[in-house]
Enzyme design. Structure first.
Site, PDB file in Angstrom:
ATOM      1  N   ASP A 147       0.936  -1.193  -0.026  1.00  0.00           N
ATOM      2  CA  ASP A 147       0.030  -0.152  -0.189  1.00  0.00           C
ATOM      3  C   ASP A 147       0.833   1.345  -0.099  1.00  0.00           C
ATOM      4  O   ASP A 147       2.185   1.021   0.238  1.00  0.00           O
ATOM      5  CB  ASP A 147      -1.095   0.055   1.019  1.00  0.00           C
ATOM      6  CG  ASP A 147      -0.277   0.239   2.588  1.00  0.00           C
ATOM      7  OD1 ASP A 147       0.779   0.451   2.469  1.00  0.00           O
ATOM      8  OD2 ASP A 147      -0.970  -0.108   3.570  1.00  0.00           O
ATOM      9  N   SER A 148       0.192   2.438  -0.259  1.00  0.00           N
ATOM     10  CA  SER A 148       1.242   3.583  -0.365  1.00  0.00           C
ATOM     11  C   SER A 148       1.185   4.328   0.797  1.00  0.00           C
ATOM     12  O   SER A 148       2.456   5.299   0.828  1.00  0.00           O
ATOM     13  CB  SER A 148       0.166   4.569  -1.007  1.00  0.00           C
ATOM     14  OG  SER A 148      -0.779   4.966  -0.424  1.00  0.00           O
ATOM     15  N   GLY A 149       1.040   3.916   1.792  1.00  0.00           N
ATOM     16  CA  GLY A 149       1.428   4.671   3.149  1.00  0.00           C
ATOM     17  C   GLY A 149       0.125   5.677   3.494  1.00  0.00           C
ATOM     18  O   GLY A 149       0.303   6.016   4.527  1.00  0.00           O
ATOM     19  N   GLY A 150      -0.660   6.140   2.497  1.00  0.00           N
ATOM     20  CA  GLY A 150      -1.593   7.062   2.895  1.00  0.00           C
ATOM     21  C   GLY A 150      -2.334   6.627   3.972  1.00  0.00           C
ATOM     22  O   GLY A 150      -2.713   7.613   5.001  1.00  0.00           O
ATOM     23  N   PHE A 151      -2.890   5.565   4.089  1.00  0.00           N
ATOM     24  CA  PHE A 151      -3.947   5.288   5.105  1.00  0.00           C
ATOM     25  C   PHE A 151      -3.325   5.385   6.404  1.00  0.00           C
ATOM     26  O   PHE A 151      -3.832   5.959   7.213  1.00  0.00           O
ATOM     27  CB  PHE A 151      -4.491   3.749   4.830  1.00  0.00           C
ATOM     28  CG  PHE A 151      -5.606   3.407   5.801  1.00  0.00           C
ATOM     29  CD1 PHE A 151      -7.136   3.889   5.581  1.00  0.00           C
ATOM     30  CD2 PHE A 151      -5.052   2.610   7.026  1.00  0.00           C
ATOM     31  CE1 PHE A 151      -7.676   3.729   6.528  1.00  0.00           C
ATOM     32  CE2 PHE A 151      -6.113   2.169   7.928  1.00  0.00           C
ATOM     33  CZ  PHE A 151      -7.412   2.708   7.731  1.00  0.00           C
TER      34      PHE A 151
ATOM     35  N   GLN B 166     -11.422   7.241  -4.454  1.00  0.00           N
ATOM     36  CA  GLN B 166     -12.108   7.909  -3.044  1.00  0.00           C
ATOM     37  C   GLN B 166     -13.430   8.409  -3.257  1.00  0.00           C
ATOM     38  O   GLN B 166     -14.104   8.289  -4.503  1.00  0.00           O
ATOM     39  CB  GLN B 166     -11.085   8.921  -2.562  1.00  0.00           C
ATOM     40  CG  GLN B 166      -9.781   8.085  -1.881  1.00  0.00           C
ATOM     41  CD  GLN B 166      -9.825   7.449  -0.777  1.00  0.00           C
ATOM     42  OE1 GLN B 166     -10.897   7.201  -0.243  1.00  0.00           O
ATOM     43  NE2 GLN B 166      -8.951   6.455  -0.128  1.00  0.00           N
TER      44      GLN B 166
ATOM     45  N   GLY C 261     -11.242   4.090   1.211  1.00  0.00           N
ATOM     46  CA  GLY C 261     -12.106   4.817   2.027  1.00  0.00           C
ATOM     47  C   GLY C 261     -13.543   4.101   2.174  1.00  0.00           C
ATOM     48  O   GLY C 261     -14.337   4.766   2.771  1.00  0.00           O
TER      49      GLY C 261
ATOM     50  N   ASP D 166      -8.046  -7.223   0.840  1.00  0.00           N
ATOM     51  CA  ASP D 166      -6.972  -7.530   2.045  1.00  0.00           C
ATOM     52  C   ASP D 166      -7.629  -7.034   3.231  1.00  0.00           C
ATOM     53  O   ASP D 166      -8.317  -6.084   3.094  1.00  0.00           O
ATOM     54  CB  ASP D 166      -5.884  -6.594   1.745  1.00  0.00           C
ATOM     55  CG  ASP D 166      -5.973  -5.203   2.256  1.00  0.00           C
ATOM     56  OD1 ASP D 166      -6.664  -4.686   1.561  1.00  0.00           O
ATOM     57  OD2 ASP D 166      -5.406  -5.045   3.263  1.00  0.00           O
TER      58      ASP D 166
ATOM     59  N   CYS E 185      -7.352 -27.954   7.619  1.00  0.00           N
ATOM     60  CA  CYS E 185      -6.238 -27.104   7.757  1.00  0.00           C
ATOM     61  C   CYS E 185      -5.442 -27.921   9.036  1.00  0.00           C
ATOM     62  O   CYS E 185      -5.820 -28.742   9.654  1.00  0.00           O
ATOM     63  CB  CYS E 185      -6.452 -25.660   8.270  1.00  0.00           C
ATOM     64  SG  CYS E 185      -6.670 -25.384  10.149  1.00  0.00           S
TER      65      CYS E 185
ATOM     66  N   HIS F  75      -5.509 -21.234  11.179  1.00  0.00           N
ATOM     67  CA  HIS F  75      -6.839 -21.480  10.903  1.00  0.00           C
ATOM     68  C   HIS F  75      -7.659 -20.459  10.105  1.00  0.00           C
ATOM     69  O   HIS F  75      -8.413 -20.793   9.042  1.00  0.00           O
ATOM     70  CB  HIS F  75      -7.589 -22.163  11.816  1.00  0.00           C
ATOM     71  CG  HIS F  75      -9.112 -22.140  11.895  1.00  0.00           C
ATOM     72  ND1 HIS F  75      -9.606 -23.412  11.247  1.00  0.00           N
ATOM     73  CD2 HIS F  75     -10.205 -21.391  11.709  1.00  0.00           C
ATOM     74  CE1 HIS F  75     -10.976 -23.039  10.808  1.00  0.00           C
ATOM     75  NE2 HIS F  75     -11.184 -21.857  11.258  1.00  0.00           N
TER      76      HIS F  75
HETATM   77 ZN   LIG Z   1      -8.897 -25.203  10.433  1.00  0.00          ZN
END
Ligand SMILES: [Zn+2]
Length: 377
Positions: A93-97, A190, A217, A267, A307, A336
C-alpha cells in the site's frame, strides 16, 4: 506492462468475475484474499506456512517499512521478496492510510504530508514522489498510488477537495514511478459515501489508464449496506480489462458480496488480528475459543476444516494456549483463520465457475449465521 488481468468467465447467476492477475512473481487466481504482512511478516506465520495454505499474494506496508527498517535497507537486501524470503507476488500500500490513521501532528499540503513517526516522534514527509521511491525500492509487484483516505463521516465539500487532490497525486505517482516494466501501479478511487464524488473520482482516474484500480475509503466504520451501495455505482465505471481491489475488507460476508459486485482482490488484518485474541471463523460461524464451554471440548476448531490446526489440535488445547498467552496458540488460530478465508475464496471461485454464486452465498450465510450477524465475522 508488469500487471495484466485476464477474465476467464462471469457467473451467469451473479455477474461475479473469475479471472487471473499476471504479475512478475506469478499468477493470482481471482477473486482472492490477500493476507496482510504489515512489517514484512504476516504476524506469527512463516512464508513456508503461508504457502502450505496456498496464499497466492501477500500485502505489506509502505509506511511501516519506511519508518523501520527503512526502504534503503530493504533495497540493499535485494528487495522485499528477498528480504522476507517470499517469492510469490507482493502488493504494497502507499502509506496514505497509515499516515492519516496512525501518525501524529500531520499537516497536509498540496506537496505531501508532514507528520511525526508513531514510533519515536521523528519528523517525516510522505508525498506521491516519496511513496513511489519507497515502493520502487521495495520492489513489490503491485504498488498503490499515494492517496488521502478521508474519515467517515466527512462533509461533501471536504471529501470533494480531498479526492481532487488524490487525483492530482495519482498523476504525480504515474510520473514518478521509475519501474513500470517491473511493477504495476494501481490508483485508488475515493469519494466517501457520496455517489457524485465516487463517480467523479472513478472517471478521472480511469482516464489516466492505470494497470489496476482500487476502491479505498470503505470499511471505515460505515454500515455495510452503504459500502455495498458505493460498490454498486462505482464498480461499473471501472474498466473490465483491469483488476479491481477493495481495500481493507475481509469479513466473510463482505468478501462474498464484494465478489458478487465484481471485485477481484481483497485484503484485511481482520482474520489475523482476531485470531490473536482467540476469535476464529468456522463453517458454523464465529467461535470465541476462550469461552468456558470449550474447556473440555476435544473436537477440532472446525470439524469441516482440513487445515493444519484442525487436523492436529483440539478446541480445549487451543483454548488453554490462548488463555496462557502462549505464542503457539496464536499461531494455531492465525493459521486456521487464514486457511478459512483462502478456502472460502476457492469455494467462491468454484461457485463462479459453476454459475451458482448466489446459491453459494445463501447456503454459506445460513450455516455461518450471517443473516442475523451484523458484524459479518
Ligand atoms: Zn482449520
Amino acid at each position: 506492462m508488469a500487471v495484466k488481468y485476464e477474465l476467464i468467465k462471469q457467473c451467469k447467476q451473479s455477474g461475479a468475475r473469475l479471472g487471473r492477475v499476471h504479475t512478475p512473481h506469478g499468477v493470482i487466481e481471482t477473486p482472492t484474499f490477500m493476507p496482510v504482512g504489515t512489517q514484512a511478516t504476516v504476524k506469527t506465520m512463516s512464508p513456508e506456512e503461508l504457502k502450505t495454505m496456498d496464499a497466492q499474494i501477500i500485502l505489506s506496508n509502505t509506511y511501516h517499512l519506511f519508518l523501520r527498517p527503512g526502504h534503503e535497507t530493504v533495497r540493499n537486501a535485494g528487495g522485499l521478496h528477498k528480504f522476507m524470503n517470499w517469492d510469490r507476488p507482493i502488493l504494497t500500500d502507499s502509506g496514505g492510510f497509515q499516515v492519516f490513521s496512525l501518525s501524529e501532528m500531520r499537516k497536509i499540503t498540496e506537496e505531501g504530508v508532514h507528520f511525526r513517526s508513531h514510533l519515536n516522534g521523528d519528523k517525516k514527509f510522505l508525498s506521491p514522489e516519496v511513496a513511489m521511491e519507497i515502493q520502487n525500492a521495495l520492489g513489490s509487484d503491485i504498488m498503490m498510488a499515494f492517496d488521502e483516505c478521508p474519515p467517515f463521516p466527512a462533509e461533501h465539500e471536504y471529501v470533494k477537495k480531498s479526492l481532487e487532490r488524490t487525483t492530482r497525486w495519482a498523476e504525480r505517482c504515474l510520473q514518478a514511478h521509475a519501474r513500470p516494466e517491473d511493477q504495476g501501479l494501481f490508483a485508488i478511487v475515493q469519494g466517501g459515501m457520496y455517489k457524485d464524488l465516487r463517480i467523479q473520482s472513478a472517471n478521472d482516474l480511469t482516464s489516466m489508464d492505470f494497470p489496476g484500480y482500487a476502491i479505498g475509503g470503505l470499511s471505515v466504520g460505515e454500515p455495510k449496506h452503504l459500502m455495498y451501495d458505493v460498490l454498486d455505482y462505482t464498480v461499473p465505471i471501472l474498466p473490465a480489462n483491469k483488476p479491481r481491489y477493495l481495500m481493507g475488507v475481509g469479513s466473510p460476508d463482505a468478501l462474498i458480496e464484494g465478489a458478487i459486485r465484481g471485485i477481484d482482490m481483497f485484503d484485511c488484518v481482520l482474520p489475523t488480528r482476531i485470531a490473536r485474541n482467540g476469535t476464529t471463523m468456522t463453517s458454523q460461524g464465529r467461535l470465541v475459543i476462550r469461552n468456558a464451554k470449550y474447556a473440555e471440548d476435544f473436537s477440532p476448531l472446525d470439524p469441516e476444516c482440513s487445515c493444519y490446526t484442525c487436523t492436529n489440535y483440539s478446541r480445549a488445547y487451543i483454548r488453554h494456549l490462548i488463555k496462557a498467552d502462549e505464542i503457539f496458540g496464536m499461531r494455531l488460530t492465525t493459521y486456521h483463520n487464514l486457511h478459512f478465508l483462502l478456502q472460502l475464496m476457492r469455494d467462491v471461485r468454484q461457485a463462479i465457475m459453476d454459475d451458482r454464486l448466489l446459491d453459494f452465498r445463501d447456503s454459506f450465510f445460513t450455516s455461518y449465521g450471517l443473516f442475523d450477524n451484523e458484524k459479518g465475522f
